[in-house]
Scaffold this motif. Structure first.
Motif, PDB file in Angstrom:
ATOM      1  N   UNK A   1       0.735  -0.985   0.161  1.00  0.00           N
ATOM      2  CA  UNK A   1       0.213   0.022   0.025  1.00  0.00           C
ATOM      3  C   UNK A   1       0.783   1.055   0.012  1.00  0.00           C
ATOM      4  N   UNK A   2       1.843   1.080   0.250  1.00  0.00           N
ATOM      5  CA  UNK A   2       3.191   2.166   0.279  1.00  0.00           C
ATOM      6  C   UNK A   2       3.883   2.513  -1.179  1.00  0.00           C
TER       7      UNK A   2
ATOM      8  N   UNK B   1     -10.310   4.361 -15.368  1.00  0.00           N
ATOM      9  CA  UNK B   1     -10.925   5.168 -14.532  1.00  0.00           C
ATOM     10  C   UNK B   1     -10.553   4.256 -13.183  1.00  0.00           C
ATOM     11  N   UNK B   2     -10.838   5.518 -11.855  1.00  0.00           N
ATOM     12  CA  UNK B   2     -10.974   5.186 -11.024  1.00  0.00           C
ATOM     13  C   UNK B   2     -11.698   4.569 -10.438  1.00  0.00           C
ATOM     14  N   UNK B   3     -11.729   3.552  -9.578  1.00  0.00           N
ATOM     15  CA  UNK B   3     -13.275   2.853  -9.347  1.00  0.00           C
ATOM     16  C   UNK B   3     -13.332   2.559  -8.167  1.00  0.00           C
ATOM     17  N   UNK B   4     -12.318   3.245  -7.119  1.00  0.00           N
ATOM     18  CA  UNK B   4     -13.282   3.522  -5.640  1.00  0.00           C
ATOM     19  C   UNK B   4     -11.561   4.087  -4.721  1.00  0.00           C
ATOM     20  N   UNK B   5     -11.872   4.388  -4.247  1.00  0.00           N
ATOM     21  CA  UNK B   5     -11.145   5.835  -3.547  1.00  0.00           C
ATOM     22  C   UNK B   5     -11.605   5.147  -1.825  1.00  0.00           C
ATOM     23  N   UNK B   6     -10.115   5.251  -1.002  1.00  0.00           N
ATOM     24  CA  UNK B   6      -9.881   4.802  -0.116  1.00  0.00           C
ATOM     25  C   UNK B   6     -10.020   5.605   0.737  1.00  0.00           C
ATOM     26  N   UNK B   7      -9.954   6.172   2.220  1.00  0.00           N
ATOM     27  CA  UNK B   7     -10.687   6.670   3.003  1.00  0.00           C
ATOM     28  C   UNK B   7      -9.498   7.939   3.620  1.00  0.00           C
ATOM     29  N   UNK B   8      -8.603   7.500   3.254  1.00  0.00           N
ATOM     30  CA  UNK B   8      -7.063   8.320   2.790  1.00  0.00           C
ATOM     31  C   UNK B   8      -8.171   9.289   1.361  1.00  0.00           C
ATOM     32  N   UNK B   9      -8.267   9.028   0.784  1.00  0.00           N
ATOM     33  CA  UNK B   9      -9.068   9.498  -0.356  1.00  0.00           C
ATOM     34  C   UNK B   9      -7.961   9.630  -1.721  1.00  0.00           C
ATOM     35  N   UNK B  10      -7.169   8.661  -1.789  1.00  0.00           N
ATOM     36  CA  UNK B  10      -6.684   7.903  -2.596  1.00  0.00           C
ATOM     37  C   UNK B  10      -7.383   7.043  -3.858  1.00  0.00           C
TER      38      UNK B  10
ATOM     39  N   UNK C   1      -8.238   4.448  -6.380  1.00  0.00           N
ATOM     40  CA  UNK C   1      -8.570   2.630  -5.915  1.00  0.00           C
ATOM     41  C   UNK C   1      -8.943   1.761  -7.384  1.00  0.00           C
TER      42      UNK C   1
ATOM     43  N   UNK D   1       4.168  14.543   3.873  1.00  0.00           N
ATOM     44  CA  UNK D   1       3.104  14.309   2.856  1.00  0.00           C
ATOM     45  C   UNK D   1       3.024  16.144   1.931  1.00  0.00           C
TER      46      UNK D   1
END
Ligand code: SF4
Lengths: 258, 405
Positions: free
Chosen positions: B18-19, B44-53, B55, B275
């Motif tokens: 993940x890093x 296409x970005x299909x989903x977004x993690x809770x940190x906003x990146x 997936x 960051x």
């Protein structure tokens, strides 16, 4: 005031536009068939959808607008914003009245409103390409339920057809109660009742035996790629608005386990 | 698949990657042929993690077994963790199962080193081949090449993957030596060089013979860990520039170091992830790739680090006030692009418009579609100074009357 009653389809609306000119109707308000029972208006004009009339309007528009501008009308129509029929009619009226192409004239509200509405549909169709989540049934159908604000199925059809050309799929719009179905050859529109909050035992019944496993895998994957120390809920919701969550596998808690 | 085991492996082997930041799908041109599965194109970005990146790919390791001992890596030999490995078939099934459900755009596959570089690389290649040849899969595949792998295997990988990457990990050779004693700078650079040449050769050949197969059509990329060692931004961007120019890389990724061990060669656990710095590096990277900036204009010996408070373009502008104000009606694209707050798309629009009409303040605002002041850098108005970094375009939503958001 004249109430124009049409069937709610794009073709129907185009027919209505034709007839407004044909019968020189003034002060118009659009109404879709089902809600027109309340006869607030003394004057009602009933439109019967007519392919020929619709095509004449389309041809005329095509000549006055760029390809993009022409498509924008359809996109704006699909936005289903309140009063979009009137907004579009004012745009069309302006386009017909002007000798030159008007779509770049953003100082006019008729033009900018249509552009904004089209943009809304475009944005949502883009999101739908991302947020459709298929589930597999026992008889090898991949089905997904969506609930978009704009009526985007007609414009995302091609994308899914290209991408999933070797699997049968159905994308069902639970708000509008219709779906698009691909049978390995063609995509057709199907109208049906589809219980979106069906009981889990019913779903277990129709779903493929591996379906739940894959959903859980995906949920776990989604959790394990998150970096806790970077949590940013605002950004998360901006990208994945809450209204989509109820149909997103990764956002539905796993009810059976844990 | 034995479900419980696979579930556990996925948790472990996804967590370990993940890093790694290269999660997006790069531009590729694979089309769906003969009614196969999938295509690559839009990305296409299909989903977004809770940190906003976002997936968009299934990003996993084939295994977290590793014979190496890189200090910054969770999979390092000396780390006491549970070791697992996917089988070739498991990775194939996962990818296809996820893709068919529209969860992902494709696969990003990396790996610890099992036994030796080639043994590991050979398995990675088997997975891509199986996906392409047996499953007729046309989705996106990004493969991590194992440093030290043989050229034959790299070549096969290139024939089936869309993008290949060999990570340099550290911005300088010294740091690599310090933190990854088993790794060799040469082992990283050599495959890069080989891939660069192959990519160019295939592209050339494709021009004369359209039947030439694709070879890593989305090019190659690499990643550097930022903030684990002492390098300054000038060294980091200098290295990136070398990759863009000498290796024809499509992307260089910067990954802010997330402390994971008590090793005293590294920042202690609890040290915040850099960051903002990471973000500034990406901005600087953009300036170099898309805006025609030279690295030396962004960082130099007198100022080797990027300013964390303002973005690098504004920083450049403030250091070069003699170039301002710019009259956009006479300036060329190059210069217009350099005005803070004007992106290269707006800059292009401005140049196109200029052919027809003089750009007044009102038209300018129409183009940029937001009203925040950047006038200090333009010729329209009297100059006034910023108090803080301006928040460009924050009013975008409010002028959108009927947005339903
Ligand atoms: S070789 Fe790769 S997997 Fe192995 S320890 Fe180093 S970085 Fe980690």
């Amino acid at each position: 005031m004249t109430q124009i009653v049409y069937d709610g389809s794009y073709e129907g609306w185009l027919t209505a536009v034709f007839e407004i000119y044909e019968y020189k109707l003034k002060g118009i308000v659009f109404a879709k068939e089902e809600i027109s029972n309340t006869l607030l208006f003394s004057n009602s004009h009933f439109v019967t959808t007519n392919g020929e009339k619709a095509n004449r309007v389309l041809n005329d528009l095509q000549q006055r607008l760029s390809h993009h501008g022409f498509n924008n009308i359809y996109f704006a129509f699909l936005s289903e914003l309140e009063k979009i029929e009137e907004i579009l009619f004012r745009f069309v009226e302006y386009a017909f009245a002007s000798p030159i192409n008007i779509e770049g004239d953003l100082s006019r509200i008729e033009v900018s409103n249509v552009k904004k509405a089209a943009h809304l549909t475009g944005k949502e169709s883009h999101r739908m390409k991302a947020f459709v989540r298929f589930k597999l049934t026992k008889d090898n159908l991949y089905y997904a339920i969506v609930d978009p604000d704009c009526d985007v199925l007609p414009i995302i059809e091609q994308h899914f057809k290209n991408r999933y050309s070797d699997q049968r799929w159905l994308i069902y719009d639970s708000k509008r109660k219709y779906g698009i179905y691909y049978d390995l050859e063609n995509v057709s529109t199907v109208e049906m009742q589809f219980e979106s909050n069906a009981s889990s035992s019913f779903l277990a019944e129709i779903n493929d035996e591996n379906e739940e496993f894959f959903q859980n895998l995906w949920r776990n994957y989604f959790c394990s790629v998150n970096i806790e120390s970077r949590k940013n809920t605002k950004l998360h919701i901006k990208h994945m608005p809450k209204r989509y969550w109820k149909n997103l596998t990764e956002k539905i808690p796993n009810l059976n386990k844990r | 698949m034995v479900q419980e085991r696979v579930m556990e492996k996925l948790a472990i082997l996804a967590d370990a990657t993940k890093y790694d930041v290269s999660c997006s799908s790069g531009q590729s041109t694979r089309k769906n042929k003969n009614k196969g599965l999938g295509d690559t194109g839009g990305g296409i970005c299909h989903a977004f993690t809770e940190d906003g990146r976002c997936v968009s790919l299934l990003k996993i390791l084939l295994t977290n077994h590793c014979i190496f001992d890189c200090a910054y890596c969770v999979s390092r030999k000396s780390n006491d963790i549970k070791r697992v490995a996917f089988t070739v078939q498991e990775v194939v099934d996962l990818t296809i199962g996820f893709y068919r459900r529209n969860y992902i755009e494709g696969l990003f596959l990396s790996s610890g080193i099992f036994d030796n570089a080639d043994y590991t690389m050979e398995r990675l290649v088997r997975i891509v081949k199986k996906l392409r040849l047996e499953e007729n899969f046309n989705g996106y595949i990004h493969l991590k090449a194992i440093p030290g792998a043989s050229e034959e295997l790299l070549k096969e990988a290139g024939l089936y993957a869309d993008r290949l990457s060999v990570n340099v990990e550290m911005p300088t050779e010294q740091s690599l030596k310090l933190l990854a004693p088993d790794k060799n700078h040469k082992d990283v650079i050599k495959p890069m060089e080989y891939l660069k040449n192959e990519i160019i050769d295939y592209q050339e050949e494709k021009k004369s013979n359209y039947k030439t197969p694709l070879f890593a059509p989305a090019g190659q990329s690499t990643q550097m860990v930022i903030g684990a060692t002492k390098e300054n931004d000038m060294e980091i961007l200098g290295m990136a520039n070398y990759f863009y120019e000498q290796m024809k890389m499509r992307r260089v990724y910067y990954s802010g170091y997330v402390p994971i061990s008590h090793d005293n060669r590294l920042p202690a656990i609890g040290t915040p992830v850099p960051m903002i710095r990471e973000n500034r590096l990406y901005q600087a990277d953009w300036l170099i790739r898309y805006y025609g900036f030279n690295v030396n204009e962004i960082v130099g010996f007198d100022q080797p680090n990027l300013d964390l408070d303002i973005d690098p373009k504004l920083g450049w502008a403030l250091r070069n006030l003699h170039q301002f104000p710019v009259d956009i009606n006479t300036a060329d694209l190059e210069l217009i692009q350099r005005i803070p707050g004007i992106g290269f798309l707006s800059a292009k629009k401005i140049v196109r418009r200029k052919k027809f009409q003089k750009i007044t303040a009102r038209r300018f605002k129409e183009i940029r579609n937001c009203l925040q002041p950047i006038e200090v850098f333009l010729g329209f108005f009297f100059a006034f100074l910023y108090a803080k970094r301006p928040n460009f375009c924050s009013n975008k939503k409010s002028d959108f009357e009927f947005a339903k958001q």
